[in-house]
Scaffold this motif. Structure first.
Motif, PDB file in Angstrom:
ATOM      1  N   VAL A  68       0.859  -1.181   0.000  1.00 19.80           N
ATOM      2  CA  VAL A  68       0.000   0.000   0.000  1.00 19.80           C
ATOM      3  C   VAL A  68       0.894   1.230   0.000  1.00 19.80           C
ATOM      4  CG1 VAL A  68      -1.788   1.255   1.243  1.00 19.80           C
ATOM      5  CG2 VAL A  68      -1.745  -1.250   1.329  1.00 19.80           C
ATOM      6  N   VAL A  69       0.629   2.156  -0.907  1.00 22.07           N
ATOM      7  CA  VAL A  69       1.316   3.437  -0.912  1.00 22.07           C
ATOM      8  C   VAL A  69       0.338   4.500  -0.415  1.00 22.07           C
ATOM      9  CG1 VAL A  69       2.323   5.246  -2.363  1.00 22.07           C
ATOM     10  CG2 VAL A  69       2.952   2.856  -2.731  1.00 22.07           C
ATOM     11  N   ILE A  70       0.783   5.286   0.564  1.00 25.81           N
ATOM     12  CA  ILE A  70      -0.063   6.326   1.154  1.00 25.81           C
ATOM     13  C   ILE A  70       0.629   7.668   1.004  1.00 25.81           C
ATOM     14  CG2 ILE A  70      -1.285   7.081   3.221  1.00 25.81           C
ATOM     15  CD1 ILE A  70      -1.142   4.254   4.273  1.00 25.81           C
ATOM     16  N   ALA A  71      -0.074   8.644   0.481  1.00 22.84           N
ATOM     17  CA  ALA A  71       0.476   9.991   0.295  1.00 22.84           C
ATOM     18  C   ALA A  71      -0.363  10.990   1.083  1.00 22.84           C
ATOM     19  CB  ALA A  71       0.495  10.362  -1.184  1.00 22.84           C
ATOM     20  N   GLY A  72       0.329  11.872   1.822  1.00 23.30           N
ATOM     21  CA  GLY A  72      -0.418  12.886   2.560  1.00 23.30           C
ATOM     22  C   GLY A  72       0.301  13.377   3.797  1.00 23.30           C
ATOM     23  N   VAL A 102      -3.068  12.490   9.040  1.00 26.61           N
ATOM     24  CA  VAL A 102      -4.006  11.480   8.544  1.00 26.61           C
ATOM     25  C   VAL A 102      -3.289  10.345   7.814  1.00 26.61           C
ATOM     26  CG1 VAL A 102      -5.938  11.043   6.973  1.00 26.61           C
ATOM     27  CG2 VAL A 102      -5.961  13.061   8.446  1.00 26.61           C
ATOM     28  N   ALA A 103      -2.487  10.692   6.790  1.00 30.55           N
ATOM     29  CA  ALA A 103      -1.797   9.650   6.020  1.00 30.55           C
ATOM     30  C   ALA A 103      -0.850   8.853   6.917  1.00 30.55           C
ATOM     31  CB  ALA A 103      -1.037  10.275   4.858  1.00 30.55           C
ATOM     32  N   ARG A 104      -0.121   9.554   7.783  1.00 37.04           N
ATOM     33  CA  ARG A 104       0.825   8.867   8.658  1.00 37.04           C
ATOM     34  C   ARG A 104       0.104   7.945   9.630  1.00 37.04           C
ATOM     35  NH1 ARG A 104       3.366   7.500  12.772  1.00 37.04           N
ATOM     36  NH2 ARG A 104       1.381   7.943  13.811  1.00 37.04           N
ATOM     37  N   ASN A 105      -1.029   8.408  10.175  1.00 33.68           N
ATOM     38  CA  ASN A 105      -1.801   7.571  11.094  1.00 33.68           C
ATOM     39  C   ASN A 105      -2.306   6.307  10.400  1.00 33.68           C
ATOM     40  OD1 ASN A 105      -1.454   9.506  13.062  1.00 33.68           O
ATOM     41  ND2 ASN A 105      -3.504  10.392  12.818  1.00 33.68           N
ATOM     42  N   ILE A 106      -2.837   6.473   9.195  1.00 33.44           N
ATOM     43  CA  ILE A 106      -3.321   5.312   8.441  1.00 33.44           C
ATOM     44  C   ILE A 106      -2.170   4.343   8.187  1.00 33.44           C
ATOM     45  CG2 ILE A 106      -4.312   4.534   6.243  1.00 33.44           C
ATOM     46  CD1 ILE A 106      -5.791   7.246   6.118  1.00 33.44           C
ATOM     47  N   ALA A 107      -0.992   4.900   7.844  1.00 33.22           N
ATOM     48  CA  ALA A 107       0.176   4.062   7.581  1.00 33.22           C
ATOM     49  C   ALA A 107       0.572   3.268   8.828  1.00 33.22           C
ATOM     50  CB  ALA A 107       1.345   4.929   7.103  1.00 33.22           C
ATOM     51  N   GLU A 108       0.630   3.932   9.991  1.00 33.39           N
ATOM     52  CA  GLU A 108       1.000   3.225  11.216  1.00 33.39           C
ATOM     53  C   GLU A 108      -0.029   2.163  11.565  1.00 33.39           C
ATOM     54  OE1 GLU A 108       1.847   3.868  16.007  1.00 33.39           O
ATOM     55  OE2 GLU A 108       2.184   5.542  14.623  1.00 33.39           O
ATOM     56  N   ASP A 109      -1.310   2.518  11.464  1.00 30.20           N
ATOM     57  CA  ASP A 109      -2.356   1.545  11.769  1.00 30.20           C
ATOM     58  C   ASP A 109      -2.255   0.330  10.844  1.00 30.20           C
ATOM     59  OD1 ASP A 109      -3.434   3.018  13.850  1.00 30.20           O
ATOM     60  OD2 ASP A 109      -4.914   4.030  12.583  1.00 30.20           O
ATOM     61  N   LEU A 110      -1.973   0.561   9.564  1.00 29.27           N
ATOM     62  CA  LEU A 110      -1.832  -0.545   8.623  1.00 29.27           C
ATOM     63  C   LEU A 110      -0.622  -1.416   8.957  1.00 29.27           C
ATOM     64  CD1 LEU A 110      -2.812   1.057   5.206  1.00 29.27           C
ATOM     65  CD2 LEU A 110      -3.865  -0.936   6.266  1.00 29.27           C
ATOM     66  N   ASP A 203      -4.684  11.515   1.340  1.00 31.34           N
ATOM     67  CA  ASP A 203      -5.595  12.383   2.079  1.00 31.34           C
ATOM     68  C   ASP A 203      -5.629  13.761   1.426  1.00 31.34           C
ATOM     69  OD1 ASP A 203      -3.663  14.207   3.227  1.00 31.34           O
ATOM     70  OD2 ASP A 203      -3.185  12.726   4.752  1.00 31.34           O
ATOM     71  N   THR A 204      -6.649  14.527   1.770  1.00 29.52           N
ATOM     72  CA  THR A 204      -6.834  15.822   1.113  1.00 29.52           C
ATOM     73  C   THR A 204      -6.065  16.945   1.794  1.00 29.52           C
ATOM     74  OG1 THR A 204      -8.905  16.129   2.338  1.00 29.52           O
ATOM     75  CG2 THR A 204      -9.067  15.212   0.113  1.00 29.52           C
ATOM     76  N   ASN A 205      -5.084  16.579   2.628  1.00 25.25           N
ATOM     77  CA  ASN A 205      -4.117  17.586   3.060  1.00 25.25           C
ATOM     78  C   ASN A 205      -3.213  17.986   1.898  1.00 25.25           C
ATOM     79  OD1 ASN A 205      -4.574  17.998   5.950  1.00 25.25           O
ATOM     80  ND2 ASN A 205      -4.011  15.846   6.170  1.00 25.25           N
ATOM     81  N   LEU A 206      -3.134  17.143   0.876  1.00 28.30           N
ATOM     82  CA  LEU A 206      -2.328  17.446  -0.300  1.00 28.30           C
ATOM     83  C   LEU A 206      -2.910  18.623  -1.069  1.00 28.30           C
ATOM     84  CD1 LEU A 206      -1.701  13.858  -1.749  1.00 28.30           C
ATOM     85  CD2 LEU A 206      -0.147  15.221  -0.333  1.00 28.30           C
ATOM     86  N   GLU A 207      -2.026  19.294  -1.815  1.00 21.53           N
ATOM     87  CA  GLU A 207      -2.494  20.341  -2.722  1.00 21.53           C
ATOM     88  C   GLU A 207      -3.370  19.714  -3.810  1.00 21.53           C
ATOM     89  OE1 GLU A 207      -1.403  23.960  -2.627  1.00 21.53           O
ATOM     90  OE2 GLU A 207      -1.333  23.080  -0.625  1.00 21.53           O
ATOM     91  N   GLU A 208      -4.318  20.480  -4.301  1.00 23.25           N
ATOM     92  CA  GLU A 208      -5.229  19.945  -5.317  1.00 23.25           C
ATOM     93  C   GLU A 208      -4.476  19.503  -6.568  1.00 23.25           C
ATOM     94  OE1 GLU A 208      -9.450  21.080  -7.514  1.00 23.25           O
ATOM     95  OE2 GLU A 208      -8.639  22.377  -5.933  1.00 23.25           O
TER      96      GLU A 208
END
Length: 382
Positions: A68-72, A102-110, A203-208
């Motif tokens: 899984v790749v997570i960006a944010g 958000v992205a980091r939390n999801i990554a740690e939980d995963l 996550d939508t912390n990223l720039e559009e």
């Protein structure tokens, strides 16, 4: 969408694959020279990589990996707790720090749920950034692709929150300016990592502009694409992009604003409709707009709703939240991230959608019982 299952590799096969990932045009002779083996041996290893599903066809086309790749966002959470909160005054309490975003939390939980995770984010070389790197790596997240900026250039993101005696949020400030560094140039550098994943979450912390570029990279790839809406305001970055998603994970307020069912200033506070009427309105809109992705909708104590479409038929399913004594609730920060992670872990383990949502609810429930944003006890769910 089915996640590709592929066999494990020998150490030598891994070495050959690493070289191919770095340069898809590399010749057998070059591989042989680098590894100090014969060309015929290289040919054998490439054949094995193909039969095991890591290479597709000619030209060393790399197959999606079970990662899984997570960006944010990644930031340090600084939380102040007031057991006897007094509005407009300084309230006695205590302060704690923990990794967040958000992205980091999801990554740690995963990672706690035993998934292979690569996190794409930006931190500074300051002490907050070093703390985030150290603690995120310690739980098993791949942090080797972090964008590291100088402390003079940017500060690591910080989320400063004030919580009341029930663990509910009173107010917060987040400084996520460093996430502008997760731009198109950075994502383009990481495109091979992204394109060879079996699932992309952002996550939508990223720039559009970064969100648009990510979705363009993933458009024709065999991967599952999931967006986490983060907040009502930030969810609007997904407008006109929902058609490119497989799943949207958000709360009901975020979805209503994103779809234009409610104006942002009216969200959550001035609505007169009850949850049943709001869901009926959403279900009707969903049935009339066939481009929308499947939705995992969190509704607090009301549980989770799953909105999907099978051909022409729309299906709305409700999953009740477990009953929890108020004494068990420590705080709610990170509960939505755990829901996303549990859902993703279920999908990656080939569970049904319903089983995956149930796993997400269990992860979320464990999270609100902990003062940590990511509860280490999630590992017990595996």
């Amino acid at each position: 969408m089915e996640v590709l299952a592929i066999e494990k590799l020998t150490e030598r096969e891994k070495e050959v694959l690493v070289l191919i990932k770095k340069d898809a045009t590399i010749s057998r002779e070059e591989i042989a020279n680098k590894l100090e083996i014969s060309e015929s041996a290289v040919g054998t290893y490439i054949h094995h990589l193909s039969t095991k599903g890591y290479l597709l066809g000619r030209g060393y086309i790399i197959a999606p990996e079970k990662k899984v790749v997570i960006a944010g966002g990644a930031n340090l959470d600084i939380k102040g707790y007031s057991p006897n909160y007094i509005k407009g005054s300084s309230s006695p309490g205590w302060i704690k720090e923990s990794p967040g975003g958000v992205a980091r939390n999801i990554a740690e939980d995963l990672a706690l749920l035993e998934q292979e995770v690569v996190l794409l984010t930006a931190v500074s070389s300051d002490h907050f950034g070093e703390q985030l790197k150290e603690e995120t790596k310690a739980v098993g997240v791949d942090i080797s692709h972090f964008k590291i900026t100088s402390a003079q250039e940017n500060k690591t993101g910080v989320y400063l929150a004030h919580l009341d005696q029930n663990g509910d949020l009173i107010g917060a400030v987040n400084d996520m300016r460093i996430l502008k560094k997760i731009d198109i140039n950075y994502l383009n550098e990481k495109r091979k990592i992204i394109e060879t994943s079996s699932m992309l979450i952002f996550d939508t912390n990223l720039e559009e502009s970064s969100i648009s570029f990510l979705l363009e990279l993933a458009r024709d790839k065999k991967m599952i694409k999931i967006a986490d809406a983060v907040s009502v305001e930030k969810a609007l970055k997904l407008k006109n992009k929902l058609i490119y998603l497989d799943y949207l994970r958000a709360n009901l307020d975020e979805i209503e604003v994103l779809l234009g069912l409610v104006k942002m200033e009216a969200s959550g506070t001035t609505q007169k409709l009850n949850i049943k009427d709001r869901m009926q309105r959403l279900e009707k809109f969903y049935s009339e707009n066939k481009h929308l992705p499947e939705m995992i909708i969190s509704a607090g104590k009301k549980g989770v709703y799953y909105l999907s479409r099978n051909k022409e038929k729309v299906k709305l399913e409700h999953f009740k939240a477990p009953e929890i004594n108020s004494e068990e609730i420590v705080e709610t920060t990170g509960a939505g991230d755990a829901l996303t992670a549990g859902f993703v872990a279920g999908i990656m383990n080939k569970k049904s959608i319903q089983e995956s949502i149930e796993l997400g609810i269990k992860a979320s429930t464990l999270t609100i019982k902990s003062e940590l944003t990511c509860n280490p006890d999630l590992s017990e769910l595996v």
